[in-house]
Design a protein around this motif. Structure first.
Motif, PDB file in Angstrom:
ATOM      1  N   ASN A 144       0.789  -1.237   0.000  1.00  0.00           N
ATOM      2  CA  ASN A 144       0.000   0.000   0.000  1.00  0.00           C
ATOM      3  C   ASN A 144       0.825   1.292   0.000  1.00  0.00           C
ATOM      4  O   ASN A 144       0.412   2.276   0.589  1.00  0.00           O
ATOM      5  CB  ASN A 144      -0.918   0.073   1.229  1.00  0.00           C
ATOM      6  CG  ASN A 144      -1.743  -1.158   1.373  1.00  0.00           C
ATOM      7  OD1 ASN A 144      -2.137  -1.732   0.358  1.00  0.00           O
ATOM      8  ND2 ASN A 144      -1.994  -1.583   2.603  1.00  0.00           N
ATOM      9  N   LEU A 145       1.992   1.283  -0.651  1.00  0.00           N
ATOM     10  CA  LEU A 145       2.779   2.524  -0.657  1.00  0.00           C
ATOM     11  C   LEU A 145       1.971   3.685  -1.247  1.00  0.00           C
ATOM     12  O   LEU A 145       1.923   4.782  -0.685  1.00  0.00           O
ATOM     13  CB  LEU A 145       4.072   2.327  -1.461  1.00  0.00           C
ATOM     14  CG  LEU A 145       4.968   3.552  -1.546  1.00  0.00           C
ATOM     15  CD1 LEU A 145       5.481   3.954  -0.169  1.00  0.00           C
ATOM     16  CD2 LEU A 145       6.156   3.310  -2.475  1.00  0.00           C
ATOM     17  N   ILE A 149       0.773   7.220   0.652  1.00  0.00           N
ATOM     18  CA  ILE A 149       1.014   8.586   0.169  1.00  0.00           C
ATOM     19  C   ILE A 149      -0.321   9.301  -0.033  1.00  0.00           C
ATOM     20  O   ILE A 149      -0.482  10.459   0.346  1.00  0.00           O
ATOM     21  CB  ILE A 149       1.855   8.563  -1.131  1.00  0.00           C
ATOM     22  CG1 ILE A 149       3.244   8.009  -0.820  1.00  0.00           C
ATOM     23  CG2 ILE A 149       1.961   9.969  -1.735  1.00  0.00           C
ATOM     24  CD1 ILE A 149       4.140   7.799  -2.026  1.00  0.00           C
ATOM     25  N   ASP A 150      -1.307   8.580  -0.609  1.00  0.00           N
ATOM     26  CA  ASP A 150      -2.644   9.168  -0.789  1.00  0.00           C
ATOM     27  C   ASP A 150      -3.188   9.691   0.530  1.00  0.00           C
ATOM     28  O   ASP A 150      -3.790  10.765   0.605  1.00  0.00           O
ATOM     29  CB  ASP A 150      -3.630   8.132  -1.345  1.00  0.00           C
ATOM     30  CG  ASP A 150      -3.368   7.833  -2.813  1.00  0.00           C
ATOM     31  OD1 ASP A 150      -2.668   8.635  -3.458  1.00  0.00           O
ATOM     32  OD2 ASP A 150      -3.838   6.789  -3.297  1.00  0.00           O
ATOM     33  N   GLU A 151      -2.981   8.909   1.591  1.00  0.00           N
ATOM     34  CA  GLU A 151      -3.518   9.305   2.902  1.00  0.00           C
ATOM     35  C   GLU A 151      -2.873  10.599   3.390  1.00  0.00           C
ATOM     36  O   GLU A 151      -3.530  11.454   3.978  1.00  0.00           O
ATOM     37  CB  GLU A 151      -3.301   8.186   3.924  1.00  0.00           C
ATOM     38  CG  GLU A 151      -4.255   7.021   3.713  1.00  0.00           C
ATOM     39  CD  GLU A 151      -3.942   5.838   4.622  1.00  0.00           C
ATOM     40  OE1 GLU A 151      -3.004   5.956   5.442  1.00  0.00           O
ATOM     41  OE2 GLU A 151      -4.625   4.814   4.502  1.00  0.00           O
ATOM     42  N   GLN A 152      -1.578  10.726   3.138  1.00  0.00           N
ATOM     43  CA  GLN A 152      -0.899  11.957   3.560  1.00  0.00           C
ATOM     44  C   GLN A 152      -1.399  13.163   2.764  1.00  0.00           C
ATOM     45  O   GLN A 152      -1.648  14.235   3.322  1.00  0.00           O
ATOM     46  CB  GLN A 152       0.620  11.813   3.378  1.00  0.00           C
ATOM     47  CG  GLN A 152       1.255  10.784   4.283  1.00  0.00           C
ATOM     48  CD  GLN A 152       1.048  11.098   5.750  1.00  0.00           C
ATOM     49  OE1 GLN A 152       1.117  12.251   6.155  1.00  0.00           O
ATOM     50  NE2 GLN A 152       0.776  10.092   6.541  1.00  0.00           N
ATOM     51  N   VAL A 153      -1.567  12.962   1.436  1.00  0.00           N
ATOM     52  CA  VAL A 153      -2.060  14.064   0.603  1.00  0.00           C
ATOM     53  C   VAL A 153      -3.475  14.427   1.040  1.00  0.00           C
ATOM     54  O   VAL A 153      -3.828  15.609   1.170  1.00  0.00           O
ATOM     55  CB  VAL A 153      -2.022  13.680  -0.897  1.00  0.00           C
ATOM     56  CG1 VAL A 153      -2.592  14.810  -1.750  1.00  0.00           C
ATOM     57  CG2 VAL A 153      -0.596  13.374  -1.333  1.00  0.00           C
ATOM     58  N   ALA A 154      -4.277  13.387   1.301  1.00  0.00           N
ATOM     59  CA  ALA A 154      -5.655  13.632   1.743  1.00  0.00           C
ATOM     60  C   ALA A 154      -5.668  14.401   3.060  1.00  0.00           C
ATOM     61  O   ALA A 154      -6.532  15.255   3.287  1.00  0.00           O
ATOM     62  CB  ALA A 154      -6.389  12.306   1.908  1.00  0.00           C
ATOM     63  N   GLY A 155      -4.699  14.107   3.917  1.00  0.00           N
ATOM     64  CA  GLY A 155      -4.597  14.820   5.187  1.00  0.00           C
ATOM     65  C   GLY A 155      -4.354  16.303   4.971  1.00  0.00           C
ATOM     66  O   GLY A 155      -4.943  17.146   5.647  1.00  0.00           O
ATOM     67  N   PHE A 181       4.183  16.691   6.637  1.00  0.00           N
ATOM     68  CA  PHE A 181       3.510  15.438   6.305  1.00  0.00           C
ATOM     69  C   PHE A 181       3.694  14.500   7.494  1.00  0.00           C
ATOM     70  O   PHE A 181       4.769  14.352   8.034  1.00  0.00           O
ATOM     71  CB  PHE A 181       4.149  14.826   5.062  1.00  0.00           C
ATOM     72  CG  PHE A 181       3.510  15.260   3.783  1.00  0.00           C
ATOM     73  CD1 PHE A 181       3.347  14.376   2.737  1.00  0.00           C
ATOM     74  CD2 PHE A 181       3.066  16.565   3.630  1.00  0.00           C
ATOM     75  CE1 PHE A 181       2.742  14.785   1.558  1.00  0.00           C
ATOM     76  CE2 PHE A 181       2.468  16.975   2.457  1.00  0.00           C
ATOM     77  CZ  PHE A 181       2.305  16.089   1.409  1.00  0.00           C
ATOM     78  N   GLY A 182       2.649  13.836   7.902  1.00  0.00           N
ATOM     79  CA  GLY A 182       2.773  12.912   9.029  1.00  0.00           C
ATOM     80  C   GLY A 182       2.111  13.455  10.276  1.00  0.00           C
ATOM     81  O   GLY A 182       1.648  12.711  11.099  1.00  0.00           O
TER      82      GLY A 182
END
Ligand code: HEM
Length: 461
Positions: A144-145, A149-155, A181-182
């Motif tokens: 799920n790399l 990354i999608d989750e970070q952008v979505a954040g 990020f994070g």
């Protein structure tokens, strides 16, 4: 008494004279090594010219100015030259070249007594380390790399939506330089990671230019003499977190996960080495909400204008500007000039990315269109040159290039299809200090909703 004092006087004077004489001889010898290469006067005599340029946070611009004045090859210290010729540098960075990492890289140790992939000077150790790290950093072993990354952008999208969206009646500027990020959900530099990095990197990069000081600082024998070197550069807390993150993956009942660290462990990376490599990813803990249809990396690669914008951004403002010196134990000829053995051979990224022969007379302009509709050979040369930002070639190439490109591909699309960004003060867009990477602050923008929002299909047109 009088007799002793008067005898000590001439002896002390003689001693002082000898010290001064040896310093002068050393300086003249140092100057003579590179005197056949024209460059700034003081740089030929002392490293202070270079150290000053590094500390003032403008080294990238200064090297480019000197390049314009003296041409493609010029000295910046008694044992330093800089090159602004992309083709020559690509040859030197190649697999079979006689150039090795210079001692400067030792300054990139995070733990002063232990090497990591960035800092090791030993080719064989480095090669073995790379083999253990590459599958993890490249994403091959990581479940799920893309999704991570999608989750970070979505954040980031979600943070802008919920906290920093300005409207006609609600003014909410945001400092984009400060968003980590994070830690987006918390909207603070939760573990002081950014702050520590910003404090540490300039110190590391300045000491990297002082090999004598580095030897003292990193000597295990002199450990007792100094305060904890990790604390001196403020990295102690970050190292502690890295150790804790690594600990659970080793030992009697190791936690097994298919993430980057899991891949390093599976490929035989020792616990100690893992601690050295983990400092970059300890912030992976906090995950935020998602957008329903984030653009895929493959889709983004098919958008020519997006790719042109990303390349043009990397070209006009190269994010990594460290001098990356290599050294040869034999005299070499570069750009038609003899470079004596033992010389630190650095590069000037700013000059290479603004080379008019490669990018055209308007190379100083940000103009993505220069990448469109051009002959394939021209595109290849421009692309090869811009990708020098990631130190191409299998020897030293950035192991995070794939991840970095995915992040760039996704972030621009996901932000620009939803929002418009306006600089709060276009006459002073941000504050920027160059310490090999840029330390930026006060990038204040006003974010407004884009109506109607763009969907990926429209971006292709
Ligand atoms: C635009 C973003 C990035 C740029 C411009 C960049 C640039 C570079 C450069 C120039 C080097 C070579 C240093 C040398 O040995 O001379 C390097 C090495 C490295 N990079 Fe990156 N990098 C980026 C992002 C990343 C990311 C996101 C990661 C981690 C996921 C990463 C991980 C590494 C590692 C582990 C090395 C050491 C490789 C080795 O010593 O063999 N980089 N990077």
């Amino acid at each position: 008494m009088l007799y002793t004092a008067s005898a000590a006087g001439p002896a002390a004077l003689l001693g002082l004279a000898l010290v001064v004489l040896s310093v002068v001889i050393l300086r003249v010898k140092g100057f003579a090594r590179l005197k056949h290469i024209p460059g700034p006067l003081w740089a030929g005599w002392t490293d202070l010219w270079l150290i000053r340029a590094q500390i003032c946070g403008r080294l990238n611009f200064i090297l480019h100015d000197v390049n314009r004045q003296y041409g493609k090859l010029f000295p910046i210290g008694p044992k330093w030259v800089v090159c602004g010729d992309g083709a020559e540098l690509r040859r030197m960075w190649g697999v079979r070249s006689a150039w090795q990492r210079a001692y400067w890289y030792r300054g990139l140790r995070v733990d002063p007594y232990k090497d990591n992939a960035f800092s090791t000077l030993d080719d064989q150790v480095h090669e073995k380390l790379r083999a253990k790290l590459a599958p993890g950093y490249g994403g091959k072993d990581v479940d799920n790399l893309h999704q991570l990354i999608d989750e970070q952008v979505a954040g980031l999208v979600s943070l802008l939506e919920t906290t920093y969206l300005s409207t006609e009646i609600d003014f909410r500027p945001v400092d984009l330089a400060c968003k980590a990020f994070g830690y987006l959900a918390a909207d603070v530099d939760l573990f002081g990671y950014i702050e520590t990095t910003e404090r540490t990197v300039p110190v590391l990069l300045a000491t990297a230019l002082m090999p004598w000081f580095l030897r003292i600082l990193q000597s295990p024998r002199l450990k007792w003499l100094l305060p904890n070197a990790q604390d001196m550069v403020g990295i102690g807390t970050v190292m502690g977190r890295a150790k804790a993150a690594v600990a659970e993956r080793y030992g009697d009942k190791p936690v097994v996960k298919r993430d980057m660290l899991g891949s390093f462990v599976a490929h035989g990376l020792s616990r100690e080495d893992a601690e050295g490599e983990t400092v970059a990813e300890i912030d992976a803990g906090i995950r935020e909400g998602r957008v329903s249809s984030p653009i895929t990396d493959a889709e983004a690669r098919q958008l020519p204008y997006l790719q042109a914008v990303i390349r043009e951004g990397l070209r006009v403002w190269p994010p990594a500007t460290a001098v990356l010196p290599k050294v040869s134990d034999k005299d070499q000829v570069v750009c038609g000039v003899r470079v004596p053995a033992g010389t630190n051979f650095a590069w000037s990224p700013w000059s290479i990315m603004r080379n008019k022969e490669t990018f055209g007379d308007d190379a100083d302009l940000f103009r993505p269109e220069r990448w469109l509709g051009i002959p394939p050979a021209k595109y290849r040369l421009m692309d090869q040159t811009v990708m020098m930002e990631f130190a191409p070639g299998s020897r030293w190439e950035c192991l995070g290039k794939t991840v970095a490109q995915m992040e760039l591909n996704k972030t621009f699309v996901e932000l620009l299809r939803r929002f418009d960004f306006t600089l709060l003060d276009p006459t002073s867009p941000w504050k920027s200090y160059n310490a090999a990477v840029f330390i930026q602050s006060d990038m204040n923008v006003v974010v407004t909703r884009r109506e109607p929002s763009l969907v990926p299909a429209q971006l292709k047109e």
